[in-house]
Design an enzyme around this catalytic site. Structure first.
Site, mmCIF file in Angstrom:
data_model
loop_
_atom_site.group_PDB
_atom_site.id
_atom_site.type_symbol
_atom_site.label_atom_id
_atom_site.label_comp_id
_atom_site.label_asym_id
_atom_site.label_seq_id
_atom_site.Cartn_x
_atom_site.Cartn_y
_atom_site.Cartn_z
ATOM 1 N N GLN A 28 0.819 -1.207 0.000
ATOM 2 C CA GLN A 28 0.000 0.000 0.000
ATOM 3 C C GLN A 28 0.852 1.256 0.000
ATOM 4 O O GLN A 28 0.490 2.266 -0.618
ATOM 5 C CB GLN A 28 -0.936 -0.010 1.210
ATOM 6 N N HIS A 52 1.670 2.876 -3.344
ATOM 7 C CA HIS A 52 0.625 3.518 -4.150
ATOM 8 C C HIS A 52 0.926 4.993 -4.383
ATOM 9 O O HIS A 52 0.761 5.509 -5.484
ATOM 10 C CB HIS A 52 -0.734 3.384 -3.459
ATOM 11 N N GLU A 61 -9.433 1.203 5.082
ATOM 12 C CA GLU A 61 -9.884 0.750 3.762
ATOM 13 C C GLU A 61 -9.641 -0.753 3.627
ATOM 14 O O GLU A 61 -10.543 -1.514 3.281
ATOM 15 C CB GLU A 61 -9.101 1.508 2.688
ATOM 16 N N HIS A 62 -8.420 -1.185 3.874
ATOM 17 C CA HIS A 62 -8.050 -2.599 3.868
ATOM 18 C C HIS A 62 -7.631 -2.998 5.283
ATOM 19 O O HIS A 62 -6.832 -2.292 5.905
ATOM 20 C CB HIS A 62 -6.861 -2.866 2.940
ATOM 21 N N ASP A 75 -6.906 -6.776 -4.474
ATOM 22 C CA ASP A 75 -6.686 -5.695 -5.438
ATOM 23 C C ASP A 75 -6.858 -6.175 -6.875
ATOM 24 O O ASP A 75 -7.226 -5.393 -7.754
ATOM 25 C CB ASP A 75 -5.262 -5.141 -5.279
ATOM 26 N N HIS A 93 -54.616 14.291 1.790
ATOM 27 C CA HIS A 93 -54.157 12.905 1.871
ATOM 28 C C HIS A 93 -55.308 11.996 2.312
ATOM 29 O O HIS A 93 -55.533 10.924 1.745
ATOM 30 C CB HIS A 93 -53.005 12.778 2.881
#
Length: 430
Positions: free
Chosen positions: A255, A258, A322-323, A356, A415
């Site tokens: 990660q 990235h 996230e992960h 991934d 109504h």
């Protein structure tokens, strides 16, 4: 990576803070881009391609010849890998389909709920430091399975005006015909407003840098939905003495490479384990082609020693990664205690990179703590649910008085009358 020993809850916000978005400065850049694309359409996209991608494009749309050339230029080995990933992702996402729900809630009152595809969707595929052709699979496959009528893909060209061949091959493989040479905030603007070449869409999907993220959030002000707020990638690994340090280090680095604004976190039960992992991180880092990027990301990262597992789990759920990789002996117990995570990877032999690329789950996931209230992309992301009801004469006689009483007590006489006038009509029938 800085090591924290049993940090108190009052320090978590500061110590685990993600890299800060310079929101005001970014918005100052992004807003004029959206405005220019809205006003000038394709002309603005050509201008931004020159300015940001350093290329003078002849056409914004990828041609059939370019797609064919892309297929010829990638290896058979990569093609086989993409086919395998496609098969797994299709199987898992197709299994997410749910049948139409039909329920007679009381005699004569039938309610239904049906999934209907979002008609026009836009997919953003980053193509900068890493051309993410895997994201084409993750977004294109569920879009096609859902039955979206129009799918447009935007991705930035290189300085020669070309799109990475693996992106083109994969897009063609999943059946995406309209591929646009546009990246950044300008691509999001094009899909938001529509241009001569780019159709306006109803929902935009895909990861991107801070400018793309800001543009996506602005798009929601113009009636366009987005998959989720998504920022730089992140991973948290929870490891004990049963974890293999080399494996943990490799996941952290996968990660970190990235981008410089990525963040990785190690949570472990002892300082001894933390030091073993960090030693492996240093050794593996030196062999990475993207070493300098990963080094910068590691500056934003932390190793947290939490001897008490209950407190460790509270910290993990607070962070909402996230992960999340779980490499502990009592993995089942730990997994059942997780309620804030984008996607969870269980055991020593489940690397995050499997998700991934090819395990079958989706890698488009909430970052920056949004896993507290957002899900990752799934088949449902490309669908909307429509409810229906049909009431028979007898059904209205059964249900009508309930509606009349409730409407009258809310002081909404029209109504009530919509029911009363029908009941009066039915009372006259023989």
């Amino acid at each position: 990576m800085k090591i924290l020993i049993n940090p108190g809850k009052e320090t978590w916000k500061k110590e685990l803070a993600r890299p800060v978005f310079k929101t005001k400065q970014i918005n100052k850049i992004v807003k004029p881009i959206l405005r220019k694309v809205k006003r000038n359409g394709d002309k603005a996209l050509f201008k931004f391609a020159h300015e940001y991608d350093h290329v003078d494009l002849e056409s914004l749309l990828v041609s059939a010849e370019e797609i064919k050339a892309a297929a010829d230029s990638i290896s058979n080995e990569l093609k086989v890998a993409i086919f395998q990933a496609k098969e797994n992702i299709e199987l898992f996402h197709a299994a997410q389909a749910s049948p139409e729900l039909i329920e007679e809630v009381m005699p004569g009152v039938v309610c239904r709920r049906k999934s209907v595809a979002i008609q026009r969707v836009g997919l953003y595929i980053p193509g900068g430091t890493a051309p993410l052709f895997s994201t084409v699979l993750m977004l294109g496959i569920p879009a096609k399975l859902a039955g979206c009528n129009e799918v447009v893909l935007c991705t930035p060209p290189n300085s020669k005006g070309e799109i990475h061949p693996a992106i083109l091959f994969t897009a063609n493989l999943v059946g995406i015909q309209k591929i646009v040479k546009a990246g950044g905030a300008q691509a999001i603007a094009a899909m938001t407003f529509g241009t001569e070449s780019v159709p306006q869409v109803d929902k935009i999907f895909g990861p991107g840098n801070q400018y793309v993220t800001a543009a996506k959030q602005m798009a929601t002000k113009f009636g366009v939905a987005i998959d989720m707020p998504a920022g730089p990638s992140e991973v948290l690994v929870y490891a004990d003495e049963t974890a293999i340090p080399a494996f943990v280090a490799s996941d952290l680095l996968s990660q970190a490479e990235h981008g410089i604004d990525s963040q990785v976190v190690l949570v472990t039960s002892t300082e001894k384990i933390a030091k073993k992992v960090l030693k492996e991180v240093e050794a593996q880092l030196e062999k990475l082609p993207r070493k300098e990027i990963a080094k910068k990301a590691l500056e934003n990262s932390r190793a947290v020693v939490m001897e008490d597992q209950t407190k460790a789990l509270k910290l993990i759920n607070y962070y909402a990664p996230e992960h999340l990789i779980i490499s502990v002996e009592n993995e089942d117990e730990v997994v059942d205690s997780i309620y804030n995570a984008g996607s969870v990877f269980i055991g020593n032999f489940t690397p995050e990179s499997a998700g991934d690329y090819a395990s079958g789950t989706n890698h488009t996931l909430p970052t920056y703590g949004y896993a507290r209230n957002y899900s990752g992309v799934s088949l449902d992301s490309f669908l909307k649910k429509i409810t229906y009801q049909k009431i028979s004469k007898e059904g209205l006689k059964n249900l009508g008085p309930t509606v009349e009483i409730m409407a009258a007590n809310e002081l909404l006489e029209a109504h009530k009358n919509a029911v009363s006038i029908r009941l009066a009509y039915l009372s006259k029938e023989k």
